[in-house]
Motif scaffolding. Sequence first.
Motif, PDB file in Angstrom:
ATOM      1  N   MET A   1       1.747   8.119  -5.000  1.00 32.00           N
ATOM      2  CA  MET A   1       1.050   6.903  -5.974  1.00 32.00           C
ATOM      3  C   MET A   1       1.053   6.346  -3.926  1.00 32.00           C
ATOM      4  N   LYS A   2       0.595   5.204  -4.155  1.00 34.20           N
ATOM      5  CA  LYS A   2      -0.683   4.229  -3.321  1.00 34.20           C
ATOM      6  C   LYS A   2       0.237   3.371  -3.586  1.00 34.20           C
ATOM      7  N   GLU A   3       0.738   2.018  -3.175  1.00 34.33           N
ATOM      8  CA  GLU A   3       0.639   0.155  -2.629  1.00 34.33           C
ATOM      9  C   GLU A   3      -1.108  -0.229  -2.078  1.00 34.33           C
ATOM     10  N   ILE A   4      -1.647  -0.756  -3.151  1.00 39.66           N
ATOM     11  CA  ILE A   4      -2.298  -1.739  -2.635  1.00 39.66           C
ATOM     12  C   ILE A   4      -2.492  -2.657  -2.266  1.00 39.66           C
ATOM     13  N   THR A   5      -2.540  -3.340  -1.270  1.00 40.59           N
ATOM     14  CA  THR A   5      -2.702  -4.850  -0.941  1.00 40.59           C
ATOM     15  C   THR A   5      -3.673  -5.708  -0.824  1.00 40.59           C
ATOM     16  N   ALA A   6      -4.337  -6.268  -1.355  1.00 47.32           N
ATOM     17  CA  ALA A   6      -4.973  -6.945  -1.247  1.00 47.32           C
ATOM     18  C   ALA A   6      -5.240  -8.706  -1.222  1.00 47.32           C
ATOM     19  N   ILE A   7      -6.174  -8.960  -0.415  1.00 40.87           N
ATOM     20  CA  ILE A   7      -5.867 -10.782  -0.133  1.00 40.87           C
ATOM     21  C   ILE A   7      -7.396 -11.121  -0.029  1.00 40.87           C
TER      22      ILE A   7
ATOM     23  N   THR B   1      15.707   1.534 -15.873  1.00 45.55           N
ATOM     24  CA  THR B   1      15.729   3.209 -16.543  1.00 45.55           C
ATOM     25  C   THR B   1      16.096   3.817 -15.722  1.00 45.55           C
ATOM     26  N   ASN B   2      15.999   3.579 -14.519  1.00 44.64           N
ATOM     27  CA  ASN B   2      16.449   4.570 -13.317  1.00 44.64           C
ATOM     28  C   ASN B   2      15.251   6.095 -14.079  1.00 44.64           C
ATOM     29  N   GLU B   3      13.948   5.862 -14.608  1.00 43.57           N
ATOM     30  CA  GLU B   3      12.898   6.659 -14.417  1.00 43.57           C
ATOM     31  C   GLU B   3      11.811   7.033 -12.716  1.00 43.57           C
ATOM     32  N   ARG B   4      11.357   7.359 -12.377  1.00 46.57           N
ATOM     33  CA  ARG B   4      11.347   7.550 -11.088  1.00 46.57           C
ATOM     34  C   ARG B   4      10.029   8.159 -10.537  1.00 46.57           C
ATOM     35  N   GLY B   5       8.811   8.021  -9.964  1.00 46.20           N
ATOM     36  CA  GLY B   5       7.590   8.485  -9.392  1.00 46.20           C
ATOM     37  C   GLY B   5       6.970   7.937 -10.567  1.00 46.20           C
ATOM     38  N   ASP B   6       5.314   8.687 -10.934  1.00 45.43           N
ATOM     39  CA  ASP B   6       4.638   8.158 -11.267  1.00 45.43           C
ATOM     40  C   ASP B   6       5.742   7.190 -12.922  1.00 45.43           C
ATOM     41  N   ASN B   7       6.268   7.604 -13.309  1.00 38.04           N
ATOM     42  CA  ASN B   7       6.727   7.364 -14.655  1.00 38.04           C
ATOM     43  C   ASN B   7       7.768   5.989 -14.713  1.00 38.04           C
ATOM     44  N   ALA B   8       7.572   5.106 -13.197  1.00 37.11           N
ATOM     45  CA  ALA B   8       8.104   4.537 -13.100  1.00 37.11           C
ATOM     46  C   ALA B   8       7.270   3.017 -13.080  1.00 37.11           C
ATOM     47  N   LEU B   9       6.191   3.611 -12.992  1.00 38.73           N
ATOM     48  CA  LEU B   9       4.931   2.961 -13.123  1.00 38.73           C
ATOM     49  C   LEU B   9       4.608   1.594 -13.839  1.00 38.73           C
TER      50      LEU B   9
ATOM     51  N   ASN C   1       1.190   4.968   1.834  1.00 39.83           N
ATOM     52  CA  ASN C   1       1.615   5.341   0.919  1.00 39.83           C
ATOM     53  C   ASN C   1       2.594   5.232   0.335  1.00 39.83           C
ATOM     54  N   ILE C   2       3.174   5.806  -1.005  1.00 41.23           N
ATOM     55  CA  ILE C   2       4.638   4.771  -1.946  1.00 41.23           C
ATOM     56  C   ILE C   2       5.273   6.753  -1.369  1.00 41.23           C
ATOM     57  N   GLU C   3       6.137   6.883  -1.041  1.00 41.77           N
ATOM     58  CA  GLU C   3       7.124   7.741  -1.243  1.00 41.77           C
ATOM     59  C   GLU C   3       8.102   7.682  -2.222  1.00 41.77           C
ATOM     60  N   ASN C   4       8.140   7.009  -3.524  1.00 42.09           N
ATOM     61  CA  ASN C   4       8.803   6.791  -4.553  1.00 42.09           C
ATOM     62  C   ASN C   4       8.962   5.959  -4.734  1.00 42.09           C
ATOM     63  N   VAL C   5       8.896   6.080  -6.187  1.00 38.67           N
ATOM     64  CA  VAL C   5       9.310   4.866  -7.185  1.00 38.67           C
ATOM     65  C   VAL C   5      10.291   4.598  -8.031  1.00 38.67           C
TER      66      VAL C   5
END
Length: 112
Positions: A1-7, A104-112, A95-99
Amino acid sequence: MKEITAIIRPERLDAVKDSLEEIGCKGITVMDVKGRGEQLGIEEKYRGSSYRIDLLPKVQIVSVVSDNDVEKAVDAICQAAQTGHVGDGKIFIKNIENVIRIRTNERGDNAL
């Protein structure tokens, strides 16, 4: 997963939101910020006097996407935010390590 920050420019926010929604990226956080880049601000004239505004109003958009969707999201932001003038903004990718979805306590891509 990636964090995208746009200005970006404030007046391009609606176009960027719509563009991201079209590609299925619905989760975003938006903040009003001030800053400057290469242009180092602008010079204004008021009643014959010149003064420099060195921190310009911008909008910061943050979204976390799966690795497969990074290029689609970046392209959507660039196309919607670009005016062709100095001050269009920048995009940063981390980079994002985890979400974890708290509800629901879902993790990773399922939490997105």
